[in-house]
Design an enzyme around this catalytic site. Structure first.
Site, PDB file in Angstrom:
ATOM      1  N   GLU A 190      33.261  37.020  36.055  1.00  0.00           N
ATOM      2  CA  GLU A 190      32.693  38.131  35.877  1.00  0.00           C
ATOM      3  C   GLU A 190      34.513  39.611  34.914  1.00  0.00           C
ATOM      4  OE1 GLU A 190      29.333  39.918  37.827  1.00  0.00           O
ATOM      5  OE2 GLU A 190      30.906  41.889  38.619  1.00  0.00           O
ATOM      6  N   CYS A 197      36.622  47.599  34.092  1.00  0.00           N
ATOM      7  CA  CYS A 197      35.724  46.465  32.627  1.00  0.00           C
ATOM      8  C   CYS A 197      34.774  47.439  31.777  1.00  0.00           C
ATOM      9  CB  CYS A 197      35.053  45.482  33.436  1.00  0.00           C
ATOM     10  SG  CYS A 197      33.867  46.264  34.802  1.00  0.00           S
TER      11      CYS A 197
HETATM   12  P1  NAD Z   1      43.436  38.965  36.501  1.00  0.00           P
HETATM   13  O1  NAD Z   1      42.520  37.826  35.728  1.00  0.00           O
HETATM   14  O2  NAD Z   1      44.783  39.403  36.563  1.00  0.00           O
HETATM   15  O3  NAD Z   1      42.748  38.526  37.774  1.00  0.00           O
HETATM   16  C1  NAD Z   1      41.989  38.320  38.210  1.00  0.00           C
HETATM   17  C2  NAD Z   1      42.776  37.845  40.268  1.00  0.00           C
HETATM   18  O4  NAD Z   1      42.280  36.318  39.715  1.00  0.00           O
HETATM   19  C3  NAD Z   1      43.866  38.555  40.741  1.00  0.00           C
HETATM   20  O5  NAD Z   1      43.278  37.948  42.156  1.00  0.00           O
HETATM   21  C4  NAD Z   1      44.624  37.254  40.435  1.00  0.00           C
HETATM   22  O6  NAD Z   1      45.931  36.863  41.200  1.00  0.00           O
HETATM   23  C5  NAD Z   1      43.386  36.036  40.360  1.00  0.00           C
HETATM   24  N1  NAD Z   1      43.881  34.839  39.275  1.00  0.00           N
HETATM   25  C6  NAD Z   1      45.079  35.133  38.494  1.00  0.00           C
HETATM   26  N2  NAD Z   1      45.593  33.763  38.016  1.00  0.00           N
HETATM   27  C7  NAD Z   1      44.350  32.985  38.403  1.00  0.00           C
HETATM   28  C8  NAD Z   1      44.524  30.807  38.682  1.00  0.00           C
HETATM   29  N3  NAD Z   1      44.915  30.286  37.637  1.00  0.00           N
HETATM   30  N4  NAD Z   1      43.326  31.331  39.413  1.00  0.00           N
HETATM   31  C9  NAD Z   1      42.667  31.216  40.684  1.00  0.00           C
HETATM   32  N5  NAD Z   1      43.319  33.265  40.580  1.00  0.00           N
HETATM   33  C10 NAD Z   1      44.209  33.522  39.701  1.00  0.00           C
HETATM   34  O7  NAD Z   1      42.307  40.094  36.271  1.00  0.00           O
HETATM   35  P2  NAD Z   1      43.451  41.241  36.295  1.00  0.00           P
HETATM   36  O8  NAD Z   1      44.577  42.067  35.639  1.00  0.00           O
HETATM   37  O9  NAD Z   1      42.927  41.953  38.160  1.00  0.00           O
HETATM   38  O10 NAD Z   1      41.967  42.621  36.163  1.00  0.00           O
HETATM   39  C11 NAD Z   1      41.962  43.519  35.274  1.00  0.00           C
HETATM   40  C12 NAD Z   1      40.494  42.171  34.355  1.00  0.00           C
HETATM   41  O11 NAD Z   1      39.403  41.921  35.306  1.00  0.00           O
HETATM   42  C13 NAD Z   1      40.024  43.484  33.437  1.00  0.00           C
HETATM   43  O12 NAD Z   1      39.828  42.546  32.165  1.00  0.00           O
HETATM   44  C14 NAD Z   1      38.227  44.051  33.428  1.00  0.00           C
HETATM   45  O13 NAD Z   1      38.207  43.895  32.372  1.00  0.00           O
HETATM   46  C15 NAD Z   1      37.853  42.228  33.829  1.00  0.00           C
HETATM   47  N6  NAD Z   1      37.418  43.084  34.689  1.00  0.00           N
HETATM   48  C16 NAD Z   1      35.629  42.804  34.554  1.00  0.00           C
HETATM   49  C17 NAD Z   1      34.599  43.135  35.253  1.00  0.00           C
HETATM   50  C18 NAD Z   1      32.794  42.681  34.965  1.00  0.00           C
HETATM   51  O14 NAD Z   1      32.656  42.983  36.069  1.00  0.00           O
HETATM   52  N7  NAD Z   1      32.998  42.199  34.470  1.00  0.00           N
HETATM   53  C19 NAD Z   1      35.149  44.407  36.770  1.00  0.00           C
HETATM   54  C20 NAD Z   1      36.525  44.826  36.833  1.00  0.00           C
HETATM   55  C21 NAD Z   1      37.025  44.073  36.192  1.00  0.00           C
END
Ligand code: NAD
Length: 457
Positions: A229, A263
């Site tokens: 997502e 999001c």
């Molecule tokens: P992010 O991608 O920076 O991090 C998300 C998670 O992934 C964190 O727990 C992080 O530690 C982990 N992570 C980072 N690198 C990783 C890797 N290589 N392997 C495995 N895990 C890893 O995102 P964020 O800043 O936490 O969230 C914001 C983003 O999320 C925005 O783009 C937003 O649009 C999206 N979002 C989407 C939805 C949806 O339902 N589509 C909902 C909420 C947020």
């Protein structure tokens, strides 16, 4: 031992320093979950539901404490933290009410000689890697149905929302989820990547497109269910028959709620030329009325950004738009105070050469573009690599339906925006991701069907 420092984004003050996981501790946790999962699956659904009902009661009883922690670590204004927690209770209620019907065994043929049945089984051990912006919603969309359907969960809260993650961990265990059936891993991206090295049966990720792509590449040839997502650049179109004031008030909230870090925040607005100026006037007035400041104070609507580096993304989008001819109606720069603050910002005269209309902003900033009619609006709405949500404001439901059917988006809104319902499937087109959470699809996502072919002797 490695630690994770938690800092308050509203003023930069330290909140906690937590012991973090490493590759070895993650592997040990995954092994424990593997051993514990069959016992959880063997318990009757009524048992697992009773446990999750107790978890719901604990969340309801602690809302004030939980809201305060959430506000302190991500900067979400307190009223909005309470809203998230109340919404989370509604989602748990939905899953509790629907899980039995969504996973009931079904006999699809019984003709005397042959019986055919479908049964739903849990995936096994699933990884739940969560974002920080709505940690109860995006985490709970996974761990609540995953646990109800008999999976063990390895949960990695975002490094920006780990205190909230630890509250969730504590309350689930106190409610009766066995210690090895729900296990939290603490750390940033490298710990998430280490989690994916383990033997898991499903990966459920919420976060950015960039991380989603890395995870998809890492999971590549492994035959594991993968749901992503991801981000959005969600458009809304205000037609010439809409009430400009009502639409402006609704869309200003959709763009700025949670300080623009949802999001499904409204990230692009197209307005029919006949009502463009009136709309912009009401929009700017509404945005200027939003109270920014201490997220713990009553009445605050705009808080800090959760992550400092995002300030540079917003500054660059404003500079790029202004260099290409956009007009700044309000805001436009960071606020000189400790923490990560950006003024609520409205740009007009924007177009699709500008980053503010193409790349996810994830902050309190919006571009408003004038259009000649529905065809131009639709073409611009679809001129994106994303496809999470899209909306239209008009008095005419048929006109809205004609346009919204052609929009590439998982969710469409008529006269509303920035809305998620537990009863409806949540999914994205294009770079907004793959898979579905919420609704009965978002329960079955944590199961696989077993096909029974039964011939009586
Ligand atoms: P992010 O991608 O920076 O991090 C998300 C998670 O992934 C964190 O727990 C992080 O530690 C982990 N992570 C980072 N690198 C990783 C890797 N290589 N392997 C495995 N895990 C890893 O995102 P964020 O800043 O936490 O969230 C914001 C983003 O999320 C925005 O783009 C937003 O649009 C999206 N979002 C989407 C939805 C949806 O339902 N589509 C909902 C909420 C947020």
């Amino acid at each position: 031992m490695k630690t994770l420092k938690i800092v308050n984004p509203a003023d930069g003050s330290p909140l906690a320093e937590l012991p973090a996981d490493d590759a070895a501790s993650v592997a040990a946790k995954a092994a424990r979950a593997r051993v514990a999962q069959p016992g959880w699956q063997a318990r009757p659904l009524a048992d697992r539901s009773a446990v999750m009902g107790r978890f719901r009661a604990a969340v309801a009883a602690e809302i004030e404490t939980l809201a305060k922690t959430l506000t302190q670590e991500v900067g979400k204004p307190l009223a909005q933290s309470r809203n998230e927690l109340n919404g989370f209770l509604g989602r748990i209620d939905f899953f509790l009410a629907e899980v039995a019907a969504a996973t009931a065994a079904e006999t699809v043929l019984a003709d005397g000689a042959m019986t055919e049945r479908i049964e739903h089984e849990p995936l096994g051990v699933v990884a739940n890697i969560s974002a920080w912006n709505y940690p109860y919603f995006v985490g709970g969309n996974v761990f609540v149905p995953a646990l109800l359907t008999g999976n063990a969960v390895l949960y990695k809260p975002s490094e920006f929302a780990t205190l909230t993650g630890l509250h969730i961990d504590r309350m689930l265990h106190a409610a009766g989820v066995p210690a090895d059936v729900f296990i939290t891993v603490v750390g940033a991206g490298a710990v998430g990547a280490a989690l994916l090295e383990q033997r898991v049966d499903g990966v459920f990720f919420t976060g950015s497109v960039a991380t989603g792509a890395k995870i998809a590449a890492q999971m590549g040839a492994r035959m594991v269910r993968l749901q992503l997502e991801l981000g959005g650049k969600d458009p809304s179109y205000v037609a010439d028959d809409a009430d400009p004031k009502a639409a402006a008030e609704s869309l200003a909230d959709g763009a700025m709620y949670n300080t623009g870090q949802s999001c499904c925040s409204v990230e692009r607005i197209y307005v029919h030329e006949r009502i463009h100026d009136a709309f912009v006037e009401h929009f700017v007035q509404t945005v200027q009325g939003f109270k920014a400041g201490d997220p713990l104070a009553d009445g605050t609507y705009i808080g800090p950004l959760t992550r400092g580096p995002q300030l540079e993304v917003l500054e660059a989008q404003v500079a790029d738009a202004l260099a290409k001819g956009a007009r700044l109606m309000t805001g436009g720069k960071r606020v000189a105070r400790a923490g990560h603050w950006f003024e609520p910002t409205v740009l007009t005269g924007v177009d699709h050469t500008m980053a503010v209309m193409r790349d996810e902003s994830f902050g309190p900033i919006i571009g408003i573009q004038k259009v000649k009619g529905d065809d131009e609006a639709l073409a611009l709405m679809n001129d994106t690599r994303y496809g999470l949500t899209a909306g239209m404001y008009t008095r005419d439901e048929q006109r809205a339906a004609r346009l919204l059917r052609k929009v590439h988006a998982g969710s469409v809104y008529w006269n509303c925006c920035d809305r998620v319902s537990p009863r409806l499937p949540w999914s994205g087109h294009g770079d907004s991701g793959v898979g579905v959470t919420l609704s009965t699809y978002g329960i079955q996502a944590f199961t696989r069907p077993r096909a029974w072919h039964l011939r009586a002797p």
